[in-house]
Design a protein around this motif. Structure first.
Motif, PDB file in Angstrom:
ATOM      1  N   MET A 266      -2.851  11.272   4.092  1.00 35.51           N
ATOM      2  CA  MET A 266      -3.762  12.204   4.548  1.00 35.51           C
ATOM      3  C   MET A 266      -5.055  12.040   4.238  1.00 35.51           C
ATOM      4  O   MET A 266      -5.379  11.306   3.455  1.00 35.51           O
ATOM      5  CB  MET A 266      -3.105  13.448   3.941  1.00 35.51           C
ATOM      6  CG  MET A 266      -3.308  13.488   2.555  1.00 35.51           C
ATOM      7  SD  MET A 266      -2.798  15.119   1.758  1.00 35.51           S
ATOM      8  CE  MET A 266      -0.983  14.718   1.466  1.00 35.51           C
ATOM      9  N   LYS A 267      -6.027  12.780   4.932  1.00 34.70           N
ATOM     10  CA  LYS A 267      -7.226  12.789   4.861  1.00 34.70           C
ATOM     11  C   LYS A 267      -7.592  13.853   3.898  1.00 34.70           C
ATOM     12  O   LYS A 267      -6.836  14.723   3.572  1.00 34.70           O
ATOM     13  CB  LYS A 267      -8.156  13.066   6.162  1.00 34.70           C
ATOM     14  CG  LYS A 267      -7.687  12.595   7.398  1.00 34.70           C
ATOM     15  CD  LYS A 267      -8.969  11.520   7.353  1.00 34.70           C
ATOM     16  CE  LYS A 267      -8.709  10.718   8.873  1.00 34.70           C
ATOM     17  NZ  LYS A 267      -8.701   9.269   8.582  1.00 34.70           N
ATOM     18  N   GLY A 268      -8.542  13.536   3.136  1.00 35.14           N
ATOM     19  CA  GLY A 268      -8.806  14.428   2.045  1.00 35.14           C
ATOM     20  C   GLY A 268      -9.170  13.827   0.665  1.00 35.14           C
ATOM     21  O   GLY A 268      -8.653  12.764   0.314  1.00 35.14           O
ATOM     22  N   SER A 269     -10.145  14.166  -0.147  1.00 38.18           N
ATOM     23  CA  SER A 269     -10.411  13.468  -1.557  1.00 38.18           C
ATOM     24  C   SER A 269     -10.453  14.532  -2.426  1.00 38.18           C
ATOM     25  O   SER A 269     -10.201  15.750  -2.113  1.00 38.18           O
ATOM     26  CB  SER A 269     -11.892  13.147  -1.472  1.00 38.18           C
ATOM     27  OG  SER A 269     -12.736  14.165  -1.291  1.00 38.18           O
TER      28      SER A 269
ATOM     29  N   THR B  77      -2.533   6.252  -4.387  1.00 35.42           N
ATOM     30  CA  THR B  77      -2.960   4.980  -4.762  1.00 35.42           C
ATOM     31  C   THR B  77      -4.567   4.988  -4.638  1.00 35.42           C
ATOM     32  O   THR B  77      -4.999   5.968  -4.102  1.00 35.42           O
ATOM     33  CB  THR B  77      -2.506   3.835  -3.653  1.00 35.42           C
ATOM     34  OG1 THR B  77      -2.699   4.265  -2.284  1.00 35.42           O
ATOM     35  CG2 THR B  77      -0.943   3.737  -3.737  1.00 35.42           C
ATOM     36  N   LEU B  78      -5.285   3.732  -5.238  1.00 39.20           N
ATOM     37  CA  LEU B  78      -6.586   3.746  -4.972  1.00 39.20           C
ATOM     38  C   LEU B  78      -6.865   3.052  -3.598  1.00 39.20           C
ATOM     39  O   LEU B  78      -6.520   1.954  -3.581  1.00 39.20           O
ATOM     40  CB  LEU B  78      -7.082   3.141  -6.273  1.00 39.20           C
ATOM     41  CG  LEU B  78      -7.211   3.999  -7.366  1.00 39.20           C
ATOM     42  CD1 LEU B  78      -7.794   3.162  -8.656  1.00 39.20           C
ATOM     43  CD2 LEU B  78      -8.135   5.200  -7.191  1.00 39.20           C
ATOM     44  N   ALA B  79      -7.916   3.507  -2.973  1.00 35.59           N
ATOM     45  CA  ALA B  79      -8.492   2.865  -1.880  1.00 35.59           C
ATOM     46  C   ALA B  79      -9.807   2.896  -1.933  1.00 35.59           C
ATOM     47  O   ALA B  79     -10.626   3.868  -1.822  1.00 35.59           O
ATOM     48  CB  ALA B  79      -7.988   3.770  -0.461  1.00 35.59           C
ATOM     49  N   GLY B  80     -10.023   1.801  -2.595  1.00 35.32           N
ATOM     50  CA  GLY B  80     -11.673   1.560  -2.811  1.00 35.32           C
ATOM     51  C   GLY B  80     -11.648   2.398  -4.342  1.00 35.32           C
ATOM     52  O   GLY B  80     -11.271   2.357  -5.033  1.00 35.32           O
ATOM     53  N   ASN B  81     -12.867   3.490  -4.125  1.00 29.97           N
ATOM     54  CA  ASN B  81     -13.052   4.268  -5.187  1.00 29.97           C
ATOM     55  C   ASN B  81     -12.471   5.708  -5.068  1.00 29.97           C
ATOM     56  O   ASN B  81     -12.819   6.638  -5.696  1.00 29.97           O
ATOM     57  CB  ASN B  81     -14.619   4.491  -5.607  1.00 29.97           C
ATOM     58  CG  ASN B  81     -15.309   5.082  -4.267  1.00 29.97           C
ATOM     59  OD1 ASN B  81     -14.787   5.044  -3.377  1.00 29.97           O
ATOM     60  ND2 ASN B  81     -16.525   5.259  -4.724  1.00 29.97           N
ATOM     61  N   ARG B  82     -11.581   5.742  -3.764  1.00 28.52           N
ATOM     62  CA  ARG B  82     -11.194   7.093  -3.439  1.00 28.52           C
ATOM     63  C   ARG B  82      -9.869   6.976  -3.626  1.00 28.52           C
ATOM     64  O   ARG B  82      -8.794   5.912  -3.599  1.00 28.52           O
ATOM     65  CB  ARG B  82     -11.383   7.280  -2.162  1.00 28.52           C
ATOM     66  CG  ARG B  82     -12.565   7.742  -1.747  1.00 28.52           C
ATOM     67  CD  ARG B  82     -12.798   8.138  -0.439  1.00 28.52           C
ATOM     68  NE  ARG B  82     -12.321   9.349  -0.241  1.00 28.52           N
ATOM     69  CZ  ARG B  82     -12.495  10.033   1.040  1.00 28.52           C
ATOM     70  NH1 ARG B  82     -13.191   9.480   1.889  1.00 28.52           N
ATOM     71  NH2 ARG B  82     -11.752  11.226   1.230  1.00 28.52           N
TER      72      ARG B  82
END
Length: 110
Positions: A58-61, A92-97
């Motif tokens: 999903m989109k969102g941080s 999961t980590l996607a880069g630093n997000r």
């Protein structure tokens, strides 16, 4: 369902967004979301990601959830970590997000 699952009170009940919308209908919006409202928001974000073809995540941080839910970032992180411990979400980590997805099943899984 195996005996170990029953013994540990880990029974899963399948629901859908329509049920959550019904349950929350008429609930007065507060500046801060309840955990129930935050979870419904996660379900809606996951539904949108699947319908728009944006993938399983999903989109969102944490920062976006913090603003949307009226929570501080530490509270959002603890909530998501607890959901992960329960097997409700995968992070999961996607880069630093953090990439987040609800662990869902479809009608085809039945």
């Amino acid at each position: 369902m195996d005996k170990e699952t029953v013994r540990n009170n880990q029974v899963r009940i399948v629901t859908d967004i329509a049920l959550w919308n019904l349950l929350l209908q008429g609930v007065k919006k507060q500046p801060k979301y309840s955990r129930l409202e935050a979870f419904r928001d996660l379900m809606e974000r996951q539904r949108i990601a699947l319908l728009t073809g944006d993938g399983k995540f999903m989109k969102g941080s944490v920062l976006e959830f913090s603003k949307a839910w009226g929570w501080d970032r530490d509270t959002v992180s603890r909530f998501l970590e607890k959901l992960q411990e329960l097997g409700i979400v995968t992070m999961t980590l996607a880069g630093n997000r953090k990439a987040i997805k609800l662990n869902y099943i479809t009608d085809n899984d039945f």
